[in-house]
Design a protein around this motif. Structure first.
Motif, PDB file in Angstrom:
ATOM      1  N   GLY A   1     -19.056 -45.428  43.757  1.00  0.00           N
ATOM      2  CA  GLY A   1     -18.749 -44.092  44.263  1.00  0.00           C
ATOM      3  C   GLY A   1     -17.433 -43.538  43.751  1.00  0.00           C
ATOM      4  N   LYS A   2     -16.694 -44.311  42.958  1.00  0.00           N
ATOM      5  CA  LYS A   2     -15.372 -43.862  42.500  1.00  0.00           C
ATOM      6  C   LYS A   2     -15.460 -42.685  41.530  1.00  0.00           C
ATOM      7  N   PHE A   3     -16.505 -42.641  40.732  1.00  0.00           N
ATOM      8  CA  PHE A   3     -16.599 -41.542  39.761  1.00  0.00           C
ATOM      9  C   PHE A   3     -16.849 -40.204  40.460  1.00  0.00           C
ATOM     10  N   GLU A   4     -17.452 -40.243  41.634  1.00  0.00           N
ATOM     11  CA  GLU A   4     -17.646 -38.991  42.367  1.00  0.00           C
ATOM     12  C   GLU A   4     -16.396 -38.622  43.163  1.00  0.00           C
ATOM     13  N   ARG A   5     -15.667 -39.599  43.615  1.00  0.00           N
ATOM     14  CA  ARG A   5     -14.414 -39.323  44.334  1.00  0.00           C
ATOM     15  C   ARG A   5     -13.295 -38.910  43.387  1.00  0.00           C
ATOM     16  N   PHE A   6     -13.336 -39.429  42.154  1.00  0.00           N
ATOM     17  CA  PHE A   6     -12.308 -39.113  41.157  1.00  0.00           C
ATOM     18  C   PHE A   6     -13.003 -38.565  39.912  1.00  0.00           C
ATOM     19  N   PRO A   7     -13.340 -37.285  39.915  1.00  0.00           N
ATOM     20  CA  PRO A   7     -14.241 -36.728  38.893  1.00  0.00           C
ATOM     21  C   PRO A   7     -13.684 -36.710  37.476  1.00  0.00           C
ATOM     22  N   ASN A   8     -12.368 -36.862  37.317  1.00  0.00           N
ATOM     23  CA  ASN A   8     -11.790 -36.873  35.963  1.00  0.00           C
ATOM     24  C   ASN A   8     -11.607 -38.281  35.415  1.00  0.00           C
ATOM     25  N   LEU A   9     -12.018 -39.280  36.166  1.00  0.00           N
ATOM     26  CA  LEU A   9     -11.799 -40.669  35.776  1.00  0.00           C
ATOM     27  C   LEU A   9     -12.665 -41.047  34.575  1.00  0.00           C
ATOM     28  N   LYS A  10     -12.052 -41.735  33.615  1.00  0.00           N
ATOM     29  CA  LYS A  10     -12.767 -42.228  32.436  1.00  0.00           C
ATOM     30  C   LYS A  10     -12.447 -43.713  32.268  1.00  0.00           C
ATOM     31  N   VAL A  11     -13.475 -44.502  31.908  1.00  0.00           N
ATOM     32  CA  VAL A  11     -13.255 -45.924  31.630  1.00  0.00           C
ATOM     33  C   VAL A  11     -13.870 -46.262  30.282  1.00  0.00           C
ATOM     34  N   MET A  12     -13.306 -47.280  29.631  1.00  0.00           N
ATOM     35  CA  MET A  12     -13.903 -47.759  28.382  1.00  0.00           C
ATOM     36  C   MET A  12     -13.856 -49.276  28.349  1.00  0.00           C
ATOM     37  N   TYR A  13     -14.857 -49.855  27.664  1.00  0.00           N
ATOM     38  CA  TYR A  13     -15.011 -51.308  27.598  1.00  0.00           C
ATOM     39  C   TYR A  13     -14.778 -51.784  26.169  1.00  0.00           C
ATOM     40  N   ALA A  14     -13.641 -52.437  25.961  1.00  0.00           N
ATOM     41  CA  ALA A  14     -13.273 -52.905  24.630  1.00  0.00           C
ATOM     42  C   ALA A  14     -13.970 -54.218  24.308  1.00  0.00           C
ATOM     43  N   GLU A  15     -14.552 -54.282  23.144  1.00  0.00           N
ATOM     44  CA  GLU A  15     -15.204 -55.470  22.599  1.00  0.00           C
ATOM     45  C   GLU A  15     -16.441 -55.881  23.387  1.00  0.00           C
ATOM     46  N   GLY A  16     -17.000 -54.958  24.140  1.00  0.00           N
ATOM     47  CA  GLY A  16     -18.185 -55.286  24.915  1.00  0.00           C
ATOM     48  C   GLY A  16     -19.481 -55.026  24.178  1.00  0.00           C
ATOM     49  N   GLN A  17     -19.401 -54.352  23.012  1.00  0.00           N
ATOM     50  CA  GLN A  17     -20.585 -53.937  22.265  1.00  0.00           C
ATOM     51  C   GLN A  17     -21.417 -52.959  23.109  1.00  0.00           C
ATOM     52  N   ILE A  18     -22.540 -52.485  22.577  1.00  0.00           N
ATOM     53  CA  ILE A  18     -23.260 -51.393  23.238  1.00  0.00           C
ATOM     54  C   ILE A  18     -24.770 -51.615  23.363  1.00  0.00           C
ATOM     55  N   GLY A  19     -25.326 -52.611  22.680  1.00  0.00           N
ATOM     56  CA  GLY A  19     -26.772 -52.764  22.636  1.00  0.00           C
ATOM     57  C   GLY A  19     -27.413 -53.058  23.974  1.00  0.00           C
ATOM     58  N   TRP A  20     -26.647 -53.573  24.931  1.00  0.00           N
ATOM     59  CA  TRP A  20     -27.172 -53.933  26.248  1.00  0.00           C
ATOM     60  C   TRP A  20     -27.235 -52.749  27.200  1.00  0.00           C
ATOM     61  N   ILE A  21     -26.578 -51.656  26.883  1.00  0.00           N
ATOM     62  CA  ILE A  21     -26.385 -50.556  27.828  1.00  0.00           C
ATOM     63  C   ILE A  21     -27.684 -49.864  28.249  1.00  0.00           C
ATOM     64  N   PRO A  22     -28.622 -49.560  27.332  1.00  0.00           N
ATOM     65  CA  PRO A  22     -29.802 -48.791  27.758  1.00  0.00           C
ATOM     66  C   PRO A  22     -30.600 -49.431  28.895  1.00  0.00           C
ATOM     67  N   TYR A  23     -30.833 -50.738  28.801  1.00  0.00           N
ATOM     68  CA  TYR A  23     -31.622 -51.345  29.878  1.00  0.00           C
ATOM     69  C   TYR A  23     -30.870 -51.319  31.204  1.00  0.00           C
ATOM     70  N   ILE A  24     -29.569 -51.593  31.181  1.00  0.00           N
ATOM     71  CA  ILE A  24     -28.802 -51.604  32.427  1.00  0.00           C
ATOM     72  C   ILE A  24     -28.827 -50.234  33.084  1.00  0.00           C
ATOM     73  N   LEU A  25     -28.731 -49.170  32.283  1.00  0.00           N
ATOM     74  CA  LEU A  25     -28.807 -47.833  32.863  1.00  0.00           C
ATOM     75  C   LEU A  25     -30.186 -47.571  33.456  1.00  0.00           C
ATOM     76  N   GLU A  26     -31.217 -48.013  32.751  1.00  0.00           N
ATOM     77  CA  GLU A  26     -32.577 -47.842  33.264  1.00  0.00           C
ATOM     78  C   GLU A  26     -32.741 -48.568  34.598  1.00  0.00           C
ATOM     79  N   ARG A  27     -32.306 -49.808  34.645  1.00  0.00           N
ATOM     80  CA  ARG A  27     -32.429 -50.597  35.866  1.00  0.00           C
ATOM     81  C   ARG A  27     -31.584 -50.011  36.993  1.00  0.00           C
ATOM     82  N   ALA A  28     -30.355 -49.570  36.684  1.00  0.00           N
ATOM     83  CA  ALA A  28     -29.483 -48.999  37.706  1.00  0.00           C
ATOM     84  C   ALA A  28     -30.093 -47.745  38.312  1.00  0.00           C
ATOM     85  N   ASP A  29     -30.724 -46.925  37.483  1.00  0.00           N
ATOM     86  CA  ASP A  29     -31.371 -45.718  38.001  1.00  0.00           C
ATOM     87  C   ASP A  29     -32.541 -46.066  38.922  1.00  0.00           C
ATOM     88  N   VAL A  30     -33.328 -47.077  38.538  1.00  0.00           N
ATOM     89  CA  VAL A  30     -34.455 -47.501  39.375  1.00  0.00           C
ATOM     90  C   VAL A  30     -33.950 -48.015  40.724  1.00  0.00           C
TER      91      VAL A  30
END
Length: 413
Positions: A279-308
Protein backbone atom coordinates in the motif's frame (compact mmCIF):
# COMPACT_ATOMS: atom_id res chain seq x y z
CA UNK A 1 17.55 -2.22 -41.87
CA UNK A 2 17.41 -3.32 -38.23
CA UNK A 3 18.08 -0.60 -35.68
CA UNK A 4 21.05 -2.59 -34.45
CA UNK A 5 22.67 -3.78 -37.67
CA UNK A 6 25.56 -1.37 -37.32
CA UNK A 7 28.15 -1.51 -34.57
CA UNK A 8 27.56 2.14 -33.70
CA UNK A 9 23.82 1.85 -33.03
CA UNK A 10 23.91 1.44 -29.24
CA UNK A 11 23.72 4.88 -27.56
CA UNK A 12 26.17 5.79 -24.84
CA UNK A 13 25.26 3.75 -21.77
CA UNK A 14 24.06 5.11 -18.45
CA UNK A 15 24.76 2.28 -16.01
CA UNK A 16 22.53 2.30 -12.94
CA UNK A 17 24.54 -0.39 -11.17
CA UNK A 18 28.29 -0.12 -10.90
CA UNK A 19 30.40 -0.18 -7.74
CA UNK A 20 33.12 1.83 -6.05
CA UNK A 21 35.83 0.39 -3.83
CA UNK A 22 36.33 3.12 -1.26
CA UNK A 23 39.88 4.51 -0.91
CA UNK A 24 41.46 3.59 2.41
CA UNK A 25 41.28 7.14 3.80
CA UNK A 26 37.57 7.91 3.31
CA UNK A 27 36.68 7.76 7.01
CA UNK A 28 40.10 8.56 8.43
CA UNK A 29 39.91 11.93 6.66
CA UNK A 30 36.39 12.76 7.86
CA UNK A 31 35.74 11.35 11.33
CA UNK A 32 36.50 13.22 14.56
CA UNK A 33 39.90 12.28 15.94
CA UNK A 34 38.44 10.37 18.89
CA UNK A 35 36.97 7.85 16.47
CA UNK A 36 39.99 7.21 14.26
CA UNK A 37 41.01 4.07 16.19
CA UNK A 38 37.51 2.55 16.08
CA UNK A 39 36.18 3.96 12.81
CA UNK A 40 36.85 2.26 9.46
CA UNK A 41 40.54 1.92 8.63
CA UNK A 42 42.69 -0.39 6.49
CA UNK A 43 45.52 -2.73 7.55
CA UNK A 44 47.50 -5.29 5.59
CA UNK A 45 47.37 -8.78 7.10
CA UNK A 46 47.47 -12.46 6.09
CA UNK A 47 44.40 -14.57 5.45
CA UNK A 48 43.90 -17.52 7.78
CA UNK A 49 40.83 -19.04 6.10
CA UNK A 50 37.90 -18.03 3.94
CA UNK A 51 34.60 -19.60 2.81
CA UNK A 52 31.44 -18.61 0.97
CA UNK A 53 28.79 -21.31 1.42
CA UNK A 54 25.05 -21.12 1.77
CA UNK A 55 25.15 -17.44 0.88
CA UNK A 56 27.40 -16.65 3.87
CA UNK A 57 30.83 -15.02 3.48
CA UNK A 58 33.23 -15.98 6.30
CA UNK A 59 36.82 -14.68 6.20
CA UNK A 60 39.26 -15.07 9.11
CA UNK A 61 42.24 -12.71 9.44
CA UNK A 62 45.58 -14.11 10.53
CA UNK A 63 47.99 -12.50 12.97
CA UNK A 64 51.09 -10.57 11.86
CA UNK A 65 53.77 -13.04 10.77
CA UNK A 66 51.31 -15.87 10.09
CA UNK A 67 51.54 -17.78 6.86
CA UNK A 68 48.91 -17.01 4.24
CA UNK A 69 48.29 -14.60 1.38
CA UNK A 70 48.41 -10.93 2.28
CA UNK A 71 45.40 -8.73 1.72
CA UNK A 72 44.10 -5.32 2.70
CA UNK A 73 41.50 -5.57 5.47
CA UNK A 74 38.94 -3.04 6.65
CA UNK A 75 38.73 -2.87 10.44
CA UNK A 76 35.74 -1.28 12.19
CA UNK A 77 34.85 -1.91 15.82
CA UNK A 78 35.24 -5.74 15.91
CA UNK A 79 34.74 -6.24 12.17
CA UNK A 80 37.57 -7.61 10.00
CA UNK A 81 36.58 -7.49 6.34
CA UNK A 82 39.14 -8.16 3.56
CA UNK A 83 39.14 -6.85 0.03
CA UNK A 84 38.62 -9.80 -2.29
CA UNK A 85 38.91 -10.57 -5.97
CA UNK A 86 35.10 -10.68 -6.11
CA UNK A 87 35.02 -6.99 -5.12
CA UNK A 88 36.98 -6.05 -8.21
CA UNK A 89 37.39 -8.71 -10.86
CA UNK A 90 37.49 -6.79 -14.15
CA UNK A 91 40.64 -7.28 -16.16
CA UNK A 92 40.94 -10.93 -15.13
CA UNK A 93 39.76 -13.95 -17.09
CA UNK A 94 36.81 -15.87 -15.67
CA UNK A 95 39.02 -18.79 -14.67
CA UNK A 96 41.34 -16.45 -12.74
CA UNK A 97 38.54 -15.02 -10.61
CA UNK A 98 38.59 -16.89 -7.32
CA UNK A 99 37.60 -16.20 -3.73
CA UNK A 100 40.87 -14.73 -2.49
CA UNK A 101 42.09 -11.69 -0.59
CA UNK A 102 43.82 -8.89 -2.48
CA UNK A 103 45.50 -5.54 -1.89
CA UNK A 104 44.70 -2.20 -3.50
CA UNK A 105 47.71 -2.70 -5.75
CA UNK A 106 46.21 -5.94 -7.06
CA UNK A 107 42.96 -4.39 -8.25
CA UNK A 108 42.21 -2.35 -11.34
CA UNK A 109 42.74 1.33 -10.37
CA UNK A 110 39.38 2.28 -11.86
CA UNK A 111 37.83 0.52 -8.89
CA UNK A 112 38.76 3.40 -6.57
CA UNK A 113 40.31 6.21 -8.66
CA UNK A 114 38.00 8.67 -10.45
CA UNK A 115 40.12 9.50 -13.54
CA UNK A 116 40.90 5.80 -14.04
CA UNK A 117 37.20 4.97 -13.65
CA UNK A 118 36.27 7.47 -16.36
CA UNK A 119 38.90 5.94 -18.64
CA UNK A 120 37.45 2.46 -18.08
CA UNK A 121 33.97 3.82 -18.74
CA UNK A 122 35.23 5.21 -22.05
CA UNK A 123 36.57 1.78 -23.01
CA UNK A 124 33.14 0.31 -22.25
CA UNK A 125 30.96 2.84 -24.13
CA UNK A 126 29.60 4.10 -20.78
CA UNK A 127 28.82 7.76 -20.34
CA UNK A 128 27.51 7.87 -16.76
CA UNK A 129 27.24 5.49 -13.82
CA UNK A 130 25.61 5.05 -10.42
CA UNK A 131 27.93 3.30 -7.95
CA UNK A 132 27.00 1.18 -4.94
CA UNK A 133 29.39 0.88 -1.94
CA UNK A 134 31.76 -1.94 -1.06
CA UNK A 135 32.90 -1.73 2.58
CA UNK A 136 29.58 -0.30 3.86
CA UNK A 137 27.89 -3.09 1.88
CA UNK A 138 25.05 -2.43 -0.53
CA UNK A 139 22.87 -0.29 1.73
CA UNK A 140 25.09 0.52 4.69
CA UNK A 141 24.48 -2.68 6.69
CA UNK A 142 28.02 -2.42 8.08
CA UNK A 143 27.09 0.69 10.06
CA UNK A 144 23.65 -0.61 11.01
CA UNK A 145 25.17 -3.72 12.59
CA UNK A 146 27.73 -1.73 14.60
CA UNK A 147 27.27 -1.20 18.33
CA UNK A 148 27.96 2.55 18.39
CA UNK A 149 25.22 4.22 16.35
CA UNK A 150 26.54 7.68 17.13
CA UNK A 151 29.71 6.68 15.30
CA UNK A 152 27.61 4.82 12.72
CA UNK A 153 25.71 7.99 11.82
CA UNK A 154 28.98 9.89 11.45
CA UNK A 155 30.26 7.10 9.18
CA UNK A 156 27.13 7.27 7.01
CA UNK A 157 27.44 11.04 6.71
CA UNK A 158 31.17 10.84 5.99
CA UNK A 159 30.54 8.32 3.22
CA UNK A 160 27.84 10.52 1.71
CA UNK A 161 30.09 13.58 1.83
CA UNK A 162 32.85 11.64 0.09
CA UNK A 163 30.39 10.29 -2.49
CA UNK A 164 29.00 13.73 -3.37
CA UNK A 165 32.10 15.88 -2.99
CA UNK A 166 34.86 13.57 -4.25
CA UNK A 167 33.66 10.48 -6.08
CA UNK A 168 31.03 12.52 -7.91
CA UNK A 169 32.95 15.81 -7.56
CA UNK A 170 34.44 18.05 -10.25
CA UNK A 171 36.92 15.42 -11.49
CA UNK A 172 33.99 13.17 -12.41
CA UNK A 173 32.70 15.73 -14.95
CA UNK A 174 29.10 14.87 -14.10
CA UNK A 175 29.59 11.27 -15.26
CA UNK A 176 29.37 9.67 -11.81
CA UNK A 177 25.89 9.90 -10.28
CA UNK A 178 25.69 9.97 -6.47
CA UNK A 179 23.99 7.20 -4.51
CA UNK A 180 23.91 7.85 -0.78
CA UNK A 181 23.27 5.84 2.39
CA UNK A 182 20.96 6.28 5.37
CA UNK A 183 21.15 5.26 9.03
CA UNK A 184 18.80 2.30 8.65
CA UNK A 185 18.27 1.96 12.41
CA UNK A 186 16.30 5.26 12.68
CA UNK A 187 13.71 6.29 10.08
CA UNK A 188 13.64 9.91 11.29
CA UNK A 189 17.43 10.22 10.98
CA UNK A 190 17.15 8.49 7.60
CA UNK A 191 14.61 11.08 6.44
CA UNK A 192 16.88 13.90 7.55
CA UNK A 193 19.81 12.39 5.64
CA UNK A 194 17.68 12.01 2.48
CA UNK A 195 16.72 15.68 2.69
CA UNK A 196 20.30 16.78 3.43
CA UNK A 197 21.54 15.05 0.32
CA UNK A 198 18.58 15.99 -1.86
CA UNK A 199 19.38 19.63 -1.10
CA UNK A 200 22.70 19.12 -2.89
CA UNK A 201 21.26 17.38 -5.91
CA UNK A 202 21.25 13.70 -4.89
CA UNK A 203 18.35 11.70 -6.34
CA UNK A 204 19.12 8.11 -5.31
CA UNK A 205 19.45 6.39 -1.93
CA UNK A 206 20.37 2.78 -1.14
CA UNK A 207 17.94 0.63 0.83
CA UNK A 208 17.55 -3.03 1.80
CA UNK A 209 15.56 -5.34 -0.45
CA UNK A 210 14.26 -7.27 2.60
CA UNK A 211 14.80 -5.20 5.79
CA UNK A 212 13.59 -7.93 8.22
CA UNK A 213 16.64 -9.99 7.27
CA UNK A 214 18.63 -7.19 8.92
CA UNK A 215 16.45 -7.24 12.02
CA UNK A 216 14.57 -4.15 10.80
CA UNK A 217 10.83 -3.52 10.24
CA UNK A 218 9.24 -4.63 6.99
CA UNK A 219 7.77 -2.25 4.44
CA UNK A 220 4.32 -3.44 5.53
CA UNK A 221 4.72 -1.56 8.80
CA UNK A 222 4.46 2.20 9.28
CA UNK A 223 7.96 2.41 10.76
CA UNK A 224 9.55 3.51 7.50
CA UNK A 225 6.99 6.24 6.74
CA UNK A 226 9.25 9.21 7.66
CA UNK A 227 11.92 7.90 5.29
CA UNK A 228 9.39 7.14 2.54
CA UNK A 229 7.82 10.58 2.93
CA UNK A 230 11.24 12.23 2.49
CA UNK A 231 11.89 10.21 -0.68
CA UNK A 232 8.40 11.00 -1.97
CA UNK A 233 8.83 14.73 -1.36
CA UNK A 234 12.35 15.06 -2.79
CA UNK A 235 12.04 12.71 -5.76
CA UNK A 236 14.72 10.44 -4.31
CA UNK A 237 14.73 6.97 -5.90
CA UNK A 238 15.03 4.00 -3.52
CA UNK A 239 17.73 1.74 -4.98
CA UNK A 240 17.90 -1.87 -3.82
CA UNK A 241 20.79 -4.11 -4.83
CA UNK A 242 20.71 -7.90 -4.65
CA UNK A 243 22.25 -8.90 -1.34
CA UNK A 244 21.26 -5.64 0.39
CA UNK A 245 19.53 -7.81 2.98
CA UNK A 246 22.92 -9.39 3.85
CA UNK A 247 21.50 -12.70 2.74
CA UNK A 248 22.01 -13.96 -0.78
CA UNK A 249 19.45 -16.54 -1.94
CA UNK A 250 20.53 -20.12 -1.36
CA UNK A 251 19.00 -23.51 -0.71
CA UNK A 252 21.16 -25.06 1.98
CA UNK A 253 24.09 -24.32 4.25
CA UNK A 254 26.42 -26.33 2.00
CA UNK A 255 25.17 -25.04 -1.38
CA UNK A 256 28.09 -23.77 -3.49
CA UNK A 257 28.10 -20.09 -4.54
CA UNK A 258 26.97 -21.11 -8.04
CA UNK A 259 23.52 -21.93 -6.65
CA UNK A 260 23.06 -18.47 -5.17
CA UNK A 261 24.55 -16.78 -8.21
CA UNK A 262 21.95 -18.47 -10.41
CA UNK A 263 18.99 -17.35 -8.31
CA UNK A 264 20.11 -13.88 -7.24
CA UNK A 265 16.93 -12.42 -8.70
CA UNK A 266 14.88 -14.16 -6.01
CA UNK A 267 15.43 -11.48 -3.37
CA UNK A 268 14.25 -8.82 -5.82
CA UNK A 269 11.23 -10.95 -6.63
CA UNK A 270 10.25 -11.31 -2.97
CA UNK A 271 10.93 -7.63 -2.32
CA UNK A 272 8.87 -6.39 -5.25
CA UNK A 273 5.85 -8.38 -4.13
CA UNK A 274 6.27 -6.89 -0.64
CA UNK A 275 6.18 -3.37 -2.05
CA UNK A 276 3.29 -4.03 -4.43
CA UNK A 277 1.18 -5.48 -1.61
CA UNK A 278 2.22 -2.90 1.02
CA UNK A 279 0.00 0.00 0.00
CA UNK A 280 3.01 2.34 0.13
CA UNK A 281 2.82 3.31 -3.53
CA UNK A 282 -0.71 4.60 -3.02
CA UNK A 283 0.17 6.44 0.18
CA UNK A 284 3.31 7.94 -1.39
CA UNK A 285 2.36 8.51 -5.04
CA UNK A 286 5.73 9.96 -6.11
CA UNK A 287 7.75 7.05 -4.73
CA UNK A 288 10.03 5.22 -7.17
CA UNK A 289 12.09 2.07 -6.53
CA UNK A 290 14.65 0.23 -8.64
CA UNK A 291 16.25 -3.20 -8.34
CA UNK A 292 19.94 -3.32 -9.19
CA UNK A 293 21.33 -6.53 -10.65
CA UNK A 294 18.01 -8.30 -10.33
CA UNK A 295 17.54 -8.83 -14.09
CA UNK A 296 14.06 -8.60 -15.62
CA UNK A 297 13.01 -11.92 -17.20
CA UNK A 298 11.10 -13.05 -14.10
CA UNK A 299 8.90 -9.95 -13.86
CA UNK A 300 6.01 -10.80 -16.24
CA UNK A 301 4.87 -13.92 -14.42
CA UNK A 302 5.11 -12.28 -10.98
CA UNK A 303 2.94 -9.40 -12.17
CA UNK A 304 0.43 -11.83 -13.64
CA UNK A 305 0.28 -13.83 -10.42
CA UNK A 306 0.10 -10.70 -8.23
CA UNK A 307 -2.86 -9.41 -10.22
CA UNK A 308 -4.67 -12.75 -9.89
CA UNK A 309 -4.09 -12.85 -6.13
CA UNK A 310 -5.20 -9.22 -5.75
CA UNK A 311 -8.35 -9.84 -7.78
CA UNK A 312 -9.35 -13.24 -6.44
CA UNK A 313 -7.92 -13.39 -2.92
CA UNK A 314 -7.80 -9.85 -1.61
CA UNK A 315 -10.76 -10.46 0.71
CA UNK A 316 -8.75 -12.81 2.89
CA UNK A 317 -5.30 -11.79 1.63
CA UNK A 318 -4.97 -8.77 3.92
CA UNK A 319 -4.61 -6.14 1.19
CA UNK A 320 -8.17 -5.09 0.28
CA UNK A 321 -8.03 -2.02 2.53
CA UNK A 322 -4.70 -0.67 1.27
CA UNK A 323 -4.09 -1.85 -2.32
CA UNK A 324 -6.87 -0.39 -4.43
CA UNK A 325 -5.43 -0.96 -7.91
CA UNK A 326 -3.98 -3.99 -9.70
CA UNK A 327 -0.33 -4.55 -8.71
CA UNK A 328 0.72 -4.47 -12.38
CA UNK A 329 -0.53 -0.87 -12.61
CA UNK A 330 1.45 0.08 -9.51
CA UNK A 331 4.52 -1.59 -10.99
CA UNK A 332 4.24 0.48 -14.17
CA UNK A 333 4.19 3.73 -12.22
CA UNK A 334 6.68 2.97 -9.45
CA UNK A 335 9.12 0.11 -10.14
CA UNK A 336 12.19 -0.24 -12.36
CA UNK A 337 14.06 -3.46 -13.07
CA UNK A 338 17.75 -3.32 -13.95
CA UNK A 339 19.68 -5.81 -16.08
CA UNK A 340 23.06 -6.32 -17.71
CA UNK A 341 22.54 -9.64 -19.47
CA UNK A 342 18.96 -10.82 -19.94
CA UNK A 343 18.07 -11.84 -23.49
CA UNK A 344 14.88 -13.55 -22.32
CA UNK A 345 13.62 -10.44 -20.57
CA UNK A 346 14.27 -8.32 -23.64
CA UNK A 347 12.28 -10.76 -25.78
CA UNK A 348 9.35 -10.24 -23.42
CA UNK A 349 9.69 -6.49 -23.01
CA UNK A 350 6.06 -5.81 -23.88
CA UNK A 351 5.00 -7.72 -20.77
CA UNK A 352 7.35 -5.68 -18.58
CA UNK A 353 7.13 -2.18 -20.01
CA UNK A 354 9.68 -0.19 -21.97
CA UNK A 355 9.62 2.57 -19.35
CA UNK A 356 10.39 0.19 -16.49
CA UNK A 357 13.75 -1.17 -17.63
CA UNK A 358 17.24 0.20 -16.99
CA UNK A 359 20.68 -0.94 -18.17
CA UNK A 360 23.78 -1.64 -16.08
CA UNK A 361 27.34 -2.95 -16.43
CA UNK A 362 28.19 -4.07 -12.83
CA UNK A 363 31.78 -2.78 -13.05
CA UNK A 364 34.06 -3.99 -11.43
CA UNK A 365 32.37 -7.20 -10.24
CA UNK A 366 32.85 -10.67 -11.67
CA UNK A 367 29.44 -10.57 -13.38
CA UNK A 368 30.34 -7.36 -15.17
CA UNK A 369 30.05 -7.17 -18.95
CA UNK A 370 33.04 -4.76 -19.02
CA UNK A 371 34.68 -4.10 -21.44
CA UNK A 372 32.05 -5.50 -23.81
CA UNK A 373 28.82 -4.00 -22.47
CA UNK A 374 28.23 -2.34 -25.82
CA UNK A 375 28.60 -5.62 -27.72
CA UNK A 376 26.35 -7.45 -25.27
CA UNK A 377 23.71 -4.77 -25.57
CA UNK A 378 23.83 -4.78 -29.35
CA UNK A 379 23.51 -8.56 -29.48
CA UNK A 380 20.56 -8.70 -27.09
CA UNK A 381 18.67 -5.60 -28.29
CA UNK A 382 19.04 -6.18 -32.02
CA UNK A 383 15.33 -6.90 -32.43
CA UNK A 384 14.22 -3.63 -30.80
CA UNK A 385 13.51 -0.30 -32.47
CA UNK A 386 16.09 2.44 -32.00
CA UNK A 387 13.81 4.59 -29.84
CA UNK A 388 13.20 1.65 -27.49
CA UNK A 389 16.92 0.97 -27.20
CA UNK A 390 17.52 4.65 -26.45
CA UNK A 391 15.06 4.55 -23.56
CA UNK A 392 16.49 1.36 -22.06
CA UNK A 393 20.15 2.29 -22.38
CA UNK A 394 19.86 5.90 -21.18
CA UNK A 395 16.51 7.68 -21.53
CA UNK A 396 14.74 6.02 -18.62
CA UNK A 397 17.72 6.67 -16.33
CA UNK A 398 17.78 10.35 -17.33
CA UNK A 399 14.11 10.72 -16.42
CA UNK A 400 14.28 8.66 -13.23
CA UNK A 401 17.43 10.23 -11.78
CA UNK A 402 16.84 13.80 -12.90
CA UNK A 403 19.95 13.96 -15.09
CA UNK A 404 20.65 16.62 -17.68
CA UNK A 405 19.38 15.96 -21.23
CA UNK A 406 22.95 14.88 -22.00
CA UNK A 407 22.80 12.20 -19.31
CA UNK A 408 25.04 13.89 -16.75
CA UNK A 409 24.59 14.66 -13.06
CA UNK A 410 24.14 18.40 -12.73
CA UNK A 411 26.04 18.57 -9.44
CA UNK A 412 24.95 20.13 -6.15
CA UNK A 413 21.93 22.38 -6.57
Amino acid sequence: MSAMETTTALPKIISVDDHTVEPSDVWQNRLPKKYLDTGPRVVRAPLKEISFLGGRFKPVMGAPGDDGPLGDWWLYEGLQRPLTRLDTAVGYSRDEIKLEVITYEQMRPGSYDVPQRLADMDVNHVQSAVCFPTFPRFCGQTFTEAKDHELGLLCVQAYNDWMVEEWCGPDAQGRLIPLTLIPLWDAELAAAEVRRNAARGVRAVAFSEIPPHLGLPSVHSDDWDPFLAACDETGTVISMHIGSSSRMPSTSADAPPAVGSTITFANCCFSMVDWLMSGKFERFPNLKVMYAEGQIGWIPYILERADVVWEENRGWGGVADKVHRPPSELFTEHVHGCFFDDAFGLKNLDAIGVGNVLYETDYPHSDSTWPKSREVGEAQMGHLDADVVERIVRGNAIDLLGLTPDGLWGGPK
